[in-house]
Write an enzyme that holds these catalytic residues in place. Structure first.
Site, short mmCIF file in Angstrom:
data_model
loop_
_atom_site.label_atom_id
_atom_site.label_comp_id
_atom_site.label_asym_id
_atom_site.label_seq_id
_atom_site.Cartn_x
_atom_site.Cartn_y
_atom_site.Cartn_z
N HIS A 77 33.05 -5.35 -46.18
CA HIS A 77 32.17 -4.58 -45.29
C HIS A 77 32.94 -4.19 -44.00
CE1 HIS A 77 28.13 -3.94 -43.23
NE2 HIS A 77 28.94 -4.05 -42.20
N GLU A 78 33.59 -5.17 -43.39
CA GLU A 78 34.32 -4.91 -42.14
C GLU A 78 35.55 -4.03 -42.38
OE1 GLU A 78 32.86 -5.56 -39.49
OE2 GLU A 78 31.37 -6.90 -40.35
N HIS A 81 34.55 -0.45 -42.26
CA HIS A 81 34.48 0.02 -40.86
C HIS A 81 35.89 0.31 -40.33
CE1 HIS A 81 30.27 -0.76 -40.11
NE2 HIS A 81 30.36 -2.07 -40.25
ZN LIG Z 1 28.89 -3.58 -40.20
#
Ligand SMILES: [Zn+2]
Length: 209
Positions: A77-78, A81
């Site tokens: 998830h990170e 980003h």
């Molecule tokens: Zn996030």
């Protein structure tokens, strides 16, 4: 989640664990508390309820596997980003896992509403894709893998969807807060005003005039 390096300065007791795609991944000591709680909750509560009649040792192994799975899920998830941030010239200082999940540390605020929107939405989209893939694998392999393996896959599939939906709540510092600000910023063409309105719907409103 993503935050500027200044906001992420609360991590004092963190250790560097690996470098992935050029990003340093850190674990804050507080993440170990989350991990211990999760192993315990999964082994004694979640898995005995969802996959009954297995041995206690199996439930502890499942709890351990589920927690490693959460760890990998948060990193992906990170990383999503971070990769989008780098694509839009927002340098990332690193990724830190802490008690509330993970945070990608920005060295500066995004340069445009579009960049912020894509960076913020990238994490939840990665979690939704991963969650859907895991749920499909679980459903397809239910008859062929052990009940323990099915239980862990099915749990992680649902968990990634929870991770995505929770992060989309429109409140800083969650991703939804940044998505909201990017939308307001693009619409009003005023970063300061967009920040004040978006922060007003989040917990950090007291820090702003
Ligand atoms: Zn996030």
């Amino acid at each position: 989640m993503s935050a500027t390096a200044h906001e992420a300065a609360m991590f004092l007791h963190r250790i560097k664990i690996l470098t992935l795609a050029g990003f340093t991944i850190w674990i804050d000591i507080s993440w170990l508390i989350l991990a211990a709680l999760l192993i315990w909750t999964l082994a004694l509560g979640e898995f005995p309820r969802t996959v009954p009649n297995l041995s206690a040792a199996t439930y502890w192994w499942m709890g351990f596997a589920g927690t490693i799975g959460l760890f990998i899920s948060i990193i992906l998830h990170e990383l999503s980003h971070a990769l989008i941030a780098r694509r839009y010239d927002m340098p990332i200082a690193g990724i830190t896992l802490f008690i509330f999940g993970g945070v990608a540390e920005l060295n500066k605020e995004p340069s445009s509403a579009k960049a912020e929107f894509l960076m913020a939405i990238g994490g939840p989209i990665a979690s939704m894709v991963l969650g859907t893939i895991l749920l499909l694998i679980a459903a397809a392999s239910e008859k062929t893998v052990s009940p323990a393996a099915f239980g862990v896959l099915d749990y992680l599939g649902g968990l990634n969807w929870i991770l995505a939906l929770f992060n989309l709540i429109p409140a800083f510092p969650l991703d939804g807060g940044r998505v909201l600000r990017a939308g307001l910023w693009g619409w009003m063409n005023d970063f300061g005003r967009a920040t004040r309105i978006a922060a007003g719907s989040g917990a950090s409103s007291s820090a702003l005039p």
